[in-house]
Design an enzyme around this catalytic site. Structure first.
Site, PDB file in Angstrom:
ATOM      1  N   HIS A  79       0.809  -1.221   0.000  1.00  0.00           N
ATOM      2  CA  HIS A  79       0.000   0.000   0.000  1.00  0.00           C
ATOM      3  C   HIS A  79       0.839   1.267   0.000  1.00  0.00           C
ATOM      4  O   HIS A  79       0.318   2.359  -0.238  1.00  0.00           O
ATOM      5  CB  HIS A  79      -0.915   0.012   1.235  1.00  0.00           C
ATOM      6  CG  HIS A  79      -1.661  -1.271   1.420  1.00  0.00           C
ATOM      7  ND1 HIS A  79      -1.232  -2.270   2.282  1.00  0.00           N
ATOM      8  CD2 HIS A  79      -2.775  -1.732   0.839  1.00  0.00           C
ATOM      9  CE1 HIS A  79      -2.072  -3.282   2.214  1.00  0.00           C
ATOM     10  NE2 HIS A  79      -3.015  -2.996   1.351  1.00  0.00           N
ATOM     11  N   HIS A 129      -7.013   4.787   5.356  1.00  0.00           N
ATOM     12  CA  HIS A 129      -6.513   3.652   4.576  1.00  0.00           C
ATOM     13  C   HIS A 129      -5.002   3.800   4.411  1.00  0.00           C
ATOM     14  O   HIS A 129      -4.501   4.900   4.184  1.00  0.00           O
ATOM     15  CB  HIS A 129      -7.193   3.607   3.202  1.00  0.00           C
ATOM     16  CG  HIS A 129      -6.895   2.355   2.424  1.00  0.00           C
ATOM     17  ND1 HIS A 129      -5.729   2.193   1.694  1.00  0.00           N
ATOM     18  CD2 HIS A 129      -7.583   1.193   2.289  1.00  0.00           C
ATOM     19  CE1 HIS A 129      -5.742   0.990   1.129  1.00  0.00           C
ATOM     20  NE2 HIS A 129      -6.854   0.372   1.482  1.00  0.00           N
ATOM     21  N   GLU A 131      -2.947   3.209   2.077  1.00  0.00           N
ATOM     22  CA  GLU A 131      -2.492   3.822   0.826  1.00  0.00           C
ATOM     23  C   GLU A 131      -2.651   5.340   0.874  1.00  0.00           C
ATOM     24  O   GLU A 131      -1.769   6.087   0.431  1.00  0.00           O
ATOM     25  CB  GLU A 131      -3.259   3.250  -0.373  1.00  0.00           C
ATOM     26  CG  GLU A 131      -2.717   3.787  -1.689  1.00  0.00           C
ATOM     27  CD  GLU A 131      -3.511   3.365  -2.910  1.00  0.00           C
ATOM     28  OE1 GLU A 131      -3.551   4.146  -3.879  1.00  0.00           O
ATOM     29  OE2 GLU A 131      -4.101   2.258  -2.896  1.00  0.00           O
TER      30      GLU A 131
END
Length: 317
Positions: A79, A129, A131
């Site tokens: 990620h 998240h 990422e």
């Protein structure tokens, strides 16, 4: 007793993408090269079955670099990570391998290039998240602003409306993102977009296959993890494209059989971090209860392959 007939429409492409395949291979090669334990910062990919399998081979999964000893290799997940993470690993003279998906790295480079040109960045993504955290962490605080919805676009507070660019998380819903991009262009007519779509080929391809399958079936199952963004988007795409029952299952044991009573057709796909062995496990569970026929609904053929980092290219698995 005669089993009821069931027609399974198996979406293709599905399951592992090139970035996930590369990340898993990096952990396996690191274990071959340096032996166990090898530390991995964050789940290498979002799938419990995959993570547990690598843990059994000697990978140790941690959330932060300060949980890793200086004298063992550490791998950064697919990620991506904020710039401070490899900088700290270097400061500690650690051996580290970056398993960031090359398509995520492309977004990082894009954001830096725009910043170098004096533009503030708006990122379309999901708060929290990994990422999104990694991409926003490529630049100093305040240089990347996050929007999750069209409503956020209306309230985002920018430094100069004429000096903006946008990037996106690679695992978003293609259709939802179009609406957010349109809202950005409407509010900021001079905003600069990516040269090429940031949402990755694998996310797009899996969503297109689900769009093809969803109108044909009574139910849709997406094999994937609850913390997998691209898997959750596939569930949403199924529901928005004509399938009233679209659900995420990690593996066969999660299937809600009562909800599936009386179905005659079923769509199955898998998120980009879900291995094919789990898809087969789900199909076998249906074979136990139904007279199953399977047809493959293929909307694209993927031939993408990413090289592993140079430090591991001498390793044979």
């Amino acid at each position: 007793m005669t089993k009821p007939p069931l027609h399974i429409h198996l979406a293709a492409p599905r399951g592992f993408c090139a970035g996930v395949d590369r990340a898993i291979k990096i952990v396996e090669m690191a274990l071959t090269k340096w032996g166990a334990p090898v530390y991995v910062r964050h789940e290498i990919v979002h799938n419990k079955f995959v993570v547990d399998g690598l843990r059994d081979k000697g990978a140790v999964f941690v959330e932060e670099l300060d949980e890793c000893p200086d004298d063992r290799p550490v791998i950064f997940s697919a990620h991506g990570v904020a710039k401070v993470v490899p900088a700290e690993a270097q400061r500690r003279n650690m051996i580290y391998v970056d398993a960031t998906c090359p398509l995520v790295s492309k977004v990082h480079i894009e954001a830096e290039r725009h910043s170098d040109n004096g533009l503030q960045i708006i990122m379309i993504g999901h708060e929290g998240h990994p990422e999104t955290i990694g991409t926003m962490g490529q630049l100093p605080d305040g240089e990347v602003l996050l929007v999750e919805t069209e409503v956020d676009v209306a309230t985002v507070d920018v430094r100069d409306p004429d000096k903006l660019a946008f990037v996106t998380q690679t695992t978003l819903s293609v259709d939802d993102t179009k609406g957010i991009v349109a809202a950005l262009n409407a509010r900021f007519p001079n905003i600069v977009g990516p040269h090429k779509e940031d949402i990755c080929y694998a996310t797009t391809n899996r969503q297109e296959a689900v769009k093809e399958v969803a109108p044909k079936v009574d139910a849709m199952l997406v094999v994937g993890a609850p913390n997998s963004s691209n898997s959750k988007r596939l569930v949403e795409v199924g529901a928005k494209n004509g399938c009233d029952y679209s659900q995420l299952v990690q593996r066969a044991g999660d299937i809600d059989w009562r909800a599936l009573e009386g179905i005659a057709s079923l769509g199955i796909t898998a998120g980009a971090s879900a291995p094919e062995v789990l898809v087969n496990e789900v199909i076998d569970a249906f074979r136990d209860r139904f007279d199953v026929t399977v047809d493959i609904v293929e909307t694209a053929v993927e031939r993408v392959n990413f090289k592993v980092p140079r430090v591991l290219r001498d390793v044979e698995l």
